[in-house]
Motif scaffolding. Sequence first.
Motif, PDB file in Angstrom:
ATOM      1  N   SER A 176       3.414 -16.279   9.518  1.00 35.63           N
ATOM      2  CA  SER A 176       3.459 -15.184  10.488  1.00 35.63           C
ATOM      3  C   SER A 176       3.245 -13.862   9.762  1.00 35.63           C
ATOM      4  O   SER A 176       3.662 -13.683   8.611  1.00 35.63           O
ATOM      5  CB  SER A 176       4.807 -15.188  11.215  1.00 35.63           C
ATOM      6  N   ALA A 177       2.610 -12.919  10.448  1.00 33.13           N
ATOM      7  CA  ALA A 177       2.208 -11.668   9.812  1.00 33.13           C
ATOM      8  C   ALA A 177       3.422 -10.810   9.468  1.00 33.13           C
ATOM      9  O   ALA A 177       4.297 -10.589  10.309  1.00 33.13           O
ATOM     10  CB  ALA A 177       1.278 -10.897  10.734  1.00 33.13           C
ATOM     11  N   PRO A 178       3.492 -10.308   8.239  1.00 32.65           N
ATOM     12  CA  PRO A 178       4.566  -9.372   7.882  1.00 32.65           C
ATOM     13  C   PRO A 178       4.245  -7.974   8.411  1.00 32.65           C
ATOM     14  O   PRO A 178       3.108  -7.676   8.800  1.00 32.65           O
ATOM     15  CB  PRO A 178       4.560  -9.401   6.361  1.00 32.65           C
ATOM     16  N   ALA A 179       5.250  -7.124   8.401  1.00 28.29           N
ATOM     17  CA  ALA A 179       5.034  -5.737   8.813  1.00 28.29           C
ATOM     18  C   ALA A 179       4.499  -4.903   7.655  1.00 28.29           C
ATOM     19  O   ALA A 179       3.654  -4.025   7.847  1.00 28.29           O
ATOM     20  CB  ALA A 179       6.330  -5.142   9.351  1.00 28.29           C
ATOM     21  N   VAL A 180       5.003  -5.190   6.432  1.00 24.63           N
ATOM     22  CA  VAL A 180       4.665  -4.347   5.282  1.00 24.63           C
ATOM     23  C   VAL A 180       4.358  -5.224   4.074  1.00 24.63           C
ATOM     24  O   VAL A 180       5.031  -6.234   3.827  1.00 24.63           O
ATOM     25  CB  VAL A 180       5.820  -3.374   4.946  1.00 24.63           C
ATOM     26  N   LEU A 181       3.330  -4.802   3.343  1.00 24.55           N
ATOM     27  CA  LEU A 181       2.989  -5.417   2.065  1.00 24.55           C
ATOM     28  C   LEU A 181       3.281  -4.399   0.966  1.00 24.55           C
ATOM     29  O   LEU A 181       2.751  -3.279   0.988  1.00 24.55           O
ATOM     30  CB  LEU A 181       1.515  -5.804   2.034  1.00 24.55           C
ATOM     31  N   VAL A 182       4.132  -4.767   0.023  1.00 25.33           N
ATOM     32  CA  VAL A 182       4.400  -3.933  -1.153  1.00 25.33           C
ATOM     33  C   VAL A 182       3.739  -4.628  -2.341  1.00 25.33           C
ATOM     34  O   VAL A 182       4.084  -5.764  -2.685  1.00 25.33           O
ATOM     35  CB  VAL A 182       5.913  -3.778  -1.404  1.00 25.33           C
ATOM     36  N   THR A 183       2.770  -3.966  -2.959  1.00 23.29           N
ATOM     37  CA  THR A 183       2.012  -4.631  -4.029  1.00 23.29           C
ATOM     38  C   THR A 183       1.775  -3.706  -5.212  1.00 23.29           C
ATOM     39  O   THR A 183       1.543  -2.501  -5.056  1.00 23.29           O
ATOM     40  CB  THR A 183       0.652  -5.141  -3.502  1.00 23.29           C
ATOM     41  N   ASP A 184       1.874  -4.331  -6.400  1.00 22.47           N
ATOM     42  CA  ASP A 184       1.501  -3.612  -7.612  1.00 22.47           C
ATOM     43  C   ASP A 184      -0.027  -3.508  -7.652  1.00 22.47           C
ATOM     44  O   ASP A 184      -0.745  -4.387  -7.159  1.00 22.47           O
ATOM     45  CB  ASP A 184       2.019  -4.396  -8.823  1.00 22.47           C
ATOM     46  N   LEU A 185      -0.529  -2.421  -8.217  1.00 20.28           N
ATOM     47  CA  LEU A 185      -1.984  -2.252  -8.318  1.00 20.28           C
ATOM     48  C   LEU A 185      -2.568  -3.081  -9.466  1.00 20.28           C
ATOM     49  O   LEU A 185      -3.635  -3.686  -9.322  1.00 20.28           O
ATOM     50  CB  LEU A 185      -2.337  -0.778  -8.513  1.00 20.28           C
ATOM     51  N   ASP A 186      -1.911  -3.096 -10.595  1.00 13.93           N
ATOM     52  CA  ASP A 186      -2.463  -3.737 -11.795  1.00 13.93           C
ATOM     53  C   ASP A 186      -1.907  -5.144 -11.943  1.00 13.93           C
ATOM     54  O   ASP A 186      -0.797  -5.334 -12.462  1.00 13.93           O
ATOM     55  CB  ASP A 186      -2.138  -2.893 -13.035  1.00 13.93           C
ATOM     56  N   MET A 187      -2.687  -6.126 -11.474  1.00 13.34           N
ATOM     57  CA  MET A 187      -2.310  -7.535 -11.626  1.00 13.34           C
ATOM     58  C   MET A 187      -3.525  -8.295 -12.153  1.00 13.34           C
ATOM     59  O   MET A 187      -4.662  -7.961 -11.805  1.00 13.34           O
ATOM     60  CB  MET A 187      -1.838  -8.109 -10.289  1.00 13.34           C
ATOM     61  N   PRO A 188      -3.336  -9.311 -12.968  1.00 11.87           N
ATOM     62  CA  PRO A 188      -4.450  -9.964 -13.672  1.00 11.87           C
ATOM     63  C   PRO A 188      -5.395 -10.758 -12.782  1.00 11.87           C
ATOM     64  O   PRO A 188      -6.611 -10.639 -12.916  1.00 11.87           O
ATOM     65  CB  PRO A 188      -3.747 -10.856 -14.696  1.00 11.87           C
TER      66      PRO A 188
ATOM     67  N   ASP B 176      -5.078  -8.814   9.032  1.00  5.01           N
ATOM     68  CA  ASP B 176      -4.199  -8.115   9.978  1.00  5.01           C
ATOM     69  C   ASP B 176      -4.417  -6.610   9.814  1.00  5.01           C
ATOM     70  O   ASP B 176      -3.858  -5.981   8.918  1.00  5.01           O
ATOM     71  CB  ASP B 176      -2.734  -8.465   9.700  1.00  5.01           C
ATOM     72  N   PRO B 177      -5.238  -5.997  10.674  1.00  6.15           N
ATOM     73  CA  PRO B 177      -5.549  -4.563  10.525  1.00  6.15           C
ATOM     74  C   PRO B 177      -4.341  -3.651  10.708  1.00  6.15           C
ATOM     75  O   PRO B 177      -4.395  -2.471  10.335  1.00  6.15           O
ATOM     76  CB  PRO B 177      -6.613  -4.311  11.597  1.00  6.15           C
ATOM     77  N   TYR B 178      -3.271  -4.164  11.315  1.00  9.90           N
ATOM     78  CA  TYR B 178      -2.084  -3.329  11.532  1.00  9.90           C
ATOM     79  C   TYR B 178      -1.052  -3.490  10.409  1.00  9.90           C
ATOM     80  O   TYR B 178       0.031  -2.912  10.485  1.00  9.90           O
ATOM     81  CB  TYR B 178      -1.432  -3.657  12.876  1.00  9.90           C
ATOM     82  N   LEU B 179      -1.381  -4.259   9.385  1.00  8.21           N
ATOM     83  CA  LEU B 179      -0.480  -4.422   8.244  1.00  8.21           C
ATOM     84  C   LEU B 179      -0.385  -3.093   7.491  1.00  8.21           C
ATOM     85  O   LEU B 179      -1.390  -2.476   7.153  1.00  8.21           O
ATOM     86  CB  LEU B 179      -1.016  -5.508   7.310  1.00  8.21           C
ATOM     87  N   GLU B 180       0.850  -2.648   7.242  1.00  6.61           N
ATOM     88  CA  GLU B 180       1.056  -1.444   6.441  1.00  6.61           C
ATOM     89  C   GLU B 180       1.274  -1.845   4.990  1.00  6.61           C
ATOM     90  O   GLU B 180       1.906  -2.877   4.710  1.00  6.61           O
ATOM     91  CB  GLU B 180       2.269  -0.664   6.957  1.00  6.61           C
TER      92      GLU B 180
ATOM     93  N   GLU C 100      10.847   1.467   5.309  1.00  8.92           N
ATOM     94  CA  GLU C 100      11.300   1.825   6.655  1.00  8.92           C
ATOM     95  C   GLU C 100      10.279   2.716   7.358  1.00  8.92           C
ATOM     96  O   GLU C 100       9.969   2.526   8.534  1.00  8.92           O
ATOM     97  CB  GLU C 100      12.655   2.523   6.572  1.00  8.92           C
ATOM     98  N   ARG C 101       9.758   3.696   6.641  1.00  6.81           N
ATOM     99  CA  ARG C 101       8.749   4.581   7.233  1.00  6.81           C
ATOM    100  C   ARG C 101       7.488   3.803   7.586  1.00  6.81           C
ATOM    101  O   ARG C 101       6.868   4.031   8.640  1.00  6.81           O
ATOM    102  CB  ARG C 101       8.426   5.728   6.274  1.00  6.81           C
ATOM    103  N   ALA C 102       7.099   2.889   6.724  1.00  5.73           N
ATOM    104  CA  ALA C 102       5.897   2.087   6.998  1.00  5.73           C
ATOM    105  C   ALA C 102       6.095   1.204   8.226  1.00  5.73           C
ATOM    106  O   ALA C 102       5.181   1.047   9.048  1.00  5.73           O
ATOM    107  CB  ALA C 102       5.556   1.237   5.771  1.00  5.73           C
ATOM    108  N   CYS C 103       7.290   0.627   8.361  1.00  9.50           N
ATOM    109  CA  CYS C 103       7.580  -0.202   9.541  1.00  9.50           C
ATOM    110  C   CYS C 103       7.517   0.637  10.820  1.00  9.50           C
ATOM    111  O   CYS C 103       6.989   0.197  11.850  1.00  9.50           O
ATOM    112  CB  CYS C 103       8.953  -0.853   9.403  1.00  9.50           C
TER     113      CYS C 103
END
Length: 463
Positions: free
Chosen positions: A47-59, A74-78, A119-122
């Motif tokens: 199921s689609a999450p509301a927010v993705l938190v990701t590091d930029l530098d990954m191998p 999911d175009p509405y993913l923050e 919280e702000r992203a949600c």
Amino acid sequence: MPSERVVVVDDDVAFVHVMGQHLKQQGFIVTTFTNGPAALDALRQGSAPAVLVTDLDMPEMSGLELLRAARAHDPYLEAIVVTAYGSLERAVAAMRAGGAYDFLTKPFETLRVLSLAVERACAHRALLLERATLTERLNAILTHTGDALLSADAQGILRVVNPAAQRLLEKNDLLGQAAINVLPRSLTHLITNWQTLGKGQALVVEVPGFSLARWLVSIAPLPQNGWVMVIRDVTLFERLDEVRFQWLAEAANRMQVPLAQAMSDMAELSVLLGDQNKRAASLLYRQTKTWDRVRAWADHAQVLMKIEAGLGLNPTEISLHTTLTEIVRATPDGLIRSKNLSLRLSLPPNLPTLRMDAELLHRAVQALVMCSANRCQPGGHIEVSANVRDDQIQIAVQDDGPALSSLEAARLFERAAFDSENGPGLELALVKAIAERMGGQVWVNGAALIMCLPLPNLSAAEV
């Protein structure tokens, strides 16, 4: 927002664990990953999450690549990207190119920075989803409503045109066009007059449509000076109303001879009474005036029926300057003198020659003058003026009485009965019918009554 699903991705096992535990403590449902491909597979399958938190530098897959792939699903993913201090430019690029909502630099001052950003992203995602739902509902309404709906921005460019409007106006290429260039003349004049004379207030008015159609138009302002217009084809209702009114006018026509006989009898009776019975003479005088108003109403009803049917029109070339001068000079001065009113004519020297029915113009202008005379206090002033503006001739009758309220203005041109001695009866309804027969409109602007006629002016049948 607590209970929202959040996916956290970072190749630093210890750091991703710390972030995940903190967000769980704040009430979020958290799933953590240490590489982009695994996170992307989970995003696509679960199921689609509301927010993705990701590091930029990954191998294996960079945070920007993960962000783009996830938002394609999911175009509405923050998304919130996490980067080191030396990678701020890449974080800004991720916000611009990948559509990230925010970025954080690590190490965080406190973990609360992370949960506040989530919280702000949600909250932002919730607003976007709500807007999308409302937009979908609005589009469904616009698509399936039977009324034509148009909306323009501050520059007059049409931004909303529903299918009903395309069908009614018989055009499919209205969107993005300047309303003044693509709408029928009756609507463009309505918009122009509404903005200048109607002062941009919400308005409901009837205008002639194509052929013999009648349109009921509602126009109202939008923020930043745009407008929205709803058009309803009321031709059938107008025809039914005309049938009812025609029956009434025919009844009034049959009353003409008995009325004339009754008034003649009352005049003879008045002579016979003389000064013998003042009470009876007073009653007889009041009845005579009442019957005279009935006779005048019956006469107006017949004329109104002929105008709306397009019968007996006699358009000729006339000098507007000369004709208006003659009309004002011929205005009945009984009421003018009894109230000690001044009647002034103010005309520019270069008024055009027009093709119109001079008798109808005479009747319309005199009706406007008499309406102003009824409104004026003793010793008041009335001015009749004319000018050319916005491809129209505007004939205005202005008095120094109080400005008409919106309710008074809305009812002024109704088909009223002979309910008061100085009431408009059908006279102003005649003015409205005459203006519309000539392809124009009548407006109330403060204490001014303004008849706007298009140039070159032709009768509706000739247009």
